[in-house]
Scaffold this active site. Structure first.
Site, PDB file in Angstrom:
ATOM      1  N   ALA A  67       0.827  -1.207   0.000  1.00 20.41           N
ATOM      2  CA  ALA A  67       0.000   0.000   0.000  1.00 20.41           C
ATOM      3  C   ALA A  67       0.866   1.263   0.000  1.00 20.41           C
ATOM      4  CB  ALA A  67      -0.967  -0.043   1.184  1.00 20.41           C
ATOM      5  N   SER A  68       0.632   2.168   0.945  1.00 21.98           N
ATOM      6  CA  SER A  68       1.256   3.502   0.884  1.00 21.98           C
ATOM      7  C   SER A  68       2.732   3.537   1.235  1.00 21.98           C
ATOM      8  CB  SER A  68       0.498   4.475   1.791  1.00 21.98           C
ATOM      9  OG  SER A  68      -0.741   4.805   1.214  1.00 21.98           O
TER      10      SER A  68
END
EC number: 3.4.-.-
Length: 546
Positions: free
Chosen positions: A162-163
């Site tokens: 993800a981020s």
């Protein structure tokens, strides 16, 4: 027991033995005893079987090994029971790291903590990795990477990070900046003219690469309703101000009647403001349609059409608004500044960093050890997440990786951050992948920013940073660390770097990197992992100090 079984076996095999039950009954009757029933032989067999079972169970519990029935040795003393072996903390597929000695307590404590978190949130699987001073000392998978096929998690399990992808993209931007190919402070249209010039409240404004990196550009996130976003920001600001005022008043110890009256009046006014300005219910990220896009985008420039014509939510530089779309624009800047496709440029970086299992997420390729991703439905049942295509946000949340690769990445960043501080009289220290001044810039908190996963910190340049702080003697001491969390469809992640507090002896006699790196990945969305990673890092730091 073995002699008894041997005798019974011999007699059963002999003519007229147990195999001939009529003969045995005849002897029995000639002795004047009551007639034997047909279940006599079965009863004896059952009794012998139970006795043998007890004997074997005792052996399995560590009793002396059974001796040959043909040559029993009653004088032999019982053998020493084998030493109990502790459960290996590493996956059977991966040998225990040789540097784990000395961290048994931290490993046991951290494993217990992860089990608690996993059970609390109902996560199917979770994988953790820890390195100390550049050496991996623990990696382990708990639960399942694939529930349907009962595939257990292991250190090699590949999941969405993800981020944390934002921190990877920052390395590309930093390398271009160091090479003089990227100016962080000129309008992005210099590199990407496809992104239109912007105005805010009728005033022409500039969006720069530096503002994009720290989420100060005003470009939206997944929420498109500007009114809801502004209301939420105003409400949070008011709430924070109220808490600050209350803390300061408590700290100063104002208790006279006048101050009590002023405090009461202020609380009433703030409460009234809160009632009037409390925002309507805003959808969370996992309720936003754009998070579940299935469309394939060929490049970063094409992805810009999702948001490039939308208005800015704030004047650039004035307020923090976390934006994954801002990193989509940064990917386009990387392409133009480097002359390479974004993914090609990133793969070169991954190769340099020895991150050989880190790749962009695509549905078609066969990716070994890739996990499946899960969520709970409205009926609280575990289900597979829907198919998504992350090609529109490679730079902000589209990569897959392992805990081992993330540890390598964290150590490369920590090395670059510290190498300039160490004594290097004989030139034995190699340069970092990024220069020390670059790493200091990246890990310096930026004004007007927020760190949503730890309120003590601020956002820097693609990392959240908490600075060293201690308010009172012999009380809580806040350690300096950098981290980034991630949340995607069916996945959560964290990478945390806890640098060692260096002293003169360490600088003169040791080599970087010095500190603890923790990476955790999970195949369940909406699992907060930063505080868990920090606790684990502090556990290992304690064992390291001891």
């Amino acid at each position: 027991m073995y002699r008894l079984l041997s005798a019974v076996t011999v007699r059963a095999a002999a003519p007229g033995g147990l195999a001939s039950s009529c003969g045995r009954r005849g002897v029995h009757q000639r002795a004047g005893l009551p007639p034997l029933g047909h279940g006599w032989v079965g009863g004896l067999g059952l009794g012998l079987g139970l006795a043998l079972g007890v004997k074997l169970a005792g052996g399995l519990r560590g009793a002396a090994p059974a001796q040959s029935p043909a040559a029993p040795d009653p004088e032999a003393s019982p053998a020493e029971p084998p030493q109990a072996q502790s459960l290996a903390p590493w996956s059977p597929q991966t040998p225990a790291p040789p540097h784990s000695r000395g961290f048994a307590r931290a490993i046991e404590s951290s494993r217990d903590l992860l089990h608690r978190i996993k059970d609390e949130v109902g996560a199917p699987g979770i994988v953790v990795g820890v390195s100390v001073d550049g050496k991996e000392v623990w990696s382990e998978g708990l639960g399942y990477a694939d529930v349907e096929n009962r595939v257990p998690c292991k250190p090699e399990t590949v999941m969405r990070i993800a981020s944390i992808s934002k921190s990877l993209t920052m390395v590309a931007l930093a390398k271009l900046w160091e090479a003089g190919k990227l100016d962080l402070d000129i309008p992005v249209q210099h590199y990407v003219p496809e992104f239109p010039e912007k105005e805010y409240e009728g005033e022409k404004v500039s969006v720069t690469t530096r503002l994009l990196i720290s989420h100060l550009s005003g470009i939206r996130h997944y929420e498109k309703d500007i009114k809801k976003v502004k209301e939420e920001k105003a409400y949070k600001a008011l709430k924070m101000m109220k808490e600050t005022v209350a803390f300061e008043q408590e700290k100063e110890g104002k208790s006279n009647e006048k101050n009590d009256f002023t405090k009461f009046k202020t609380e009433q006014e703030n409460e009234a403001k809160s009632r009037n300005s409390k925002p309507g219910k805003k959808k969370n990220d996992f309720e936003q349609g754009e998070l579940y896009l299935r469309e394939k985008f060929e490049n970063s420039i094409e992805s810009l059409r999702l948001f490039k014509n939308d208005p800015l939510f704030f004047k650039p530089g004035s307020q923090f608004l976390y934006s994954t779309f801002g990193y989509t624009l940064l990917a386009a800047i990387v392409e133009r500044a480097s002359g390479y496709k974004y993914l090609d440029y990133m793969q070169k970086i991954f190769q340099d960093l020895d991150m050989l299992t880190t790749v962009q997420e695509e549905n078609e390729p066969v990716i070994y050890n890739r996990a499946r991703f899960y969520v709970y439905n409205k009926k609280k049942r575990l289900v597979n997440t829907p198919y998504v295509d992350n090609s529109y946000k490679w730079a902000g949340g589209g990569f897959l990786s392992t805990v081992g690769d993330l540890l390598k990445f964290g150590n490369a960043m920590l090395y670059g951050y510290q190498v300039g501080l160490f004594k290097n009289s004989n030139g034995s220290l190699l340069p970092g992948y990024l220069k020390p001044e670059t790493m200091v810039m990246m890990w310096t908190p930026v004004p007007n920013t927020e760190m949503s996963w730890d309120k003590e910190g601020k956002y820097a340049m693609a990392w959240g940073v908490v600075e060293k702080k201690q308010t009172y003697g012999s009380c809580r001491k806040q350690r300096h660390y950098a981290s980034h969390t991630g949340g995607a469809v069916g996945a959560s992640s964290v990478l945390l770097v806890l640098p060692e507090e260096l002293d003169t002896e360490t600088i003169n006699n040791k080599v970087p990197p010095r500190g603890i790196i923790v990476s955790i990945i999970c195949n369940m969305q909406s699992v907060g992992l930063n505080s868990t990673a920090l606790k684990i890092a502090l556990e290992f730091d304690k064992d390291r100090a001891d």
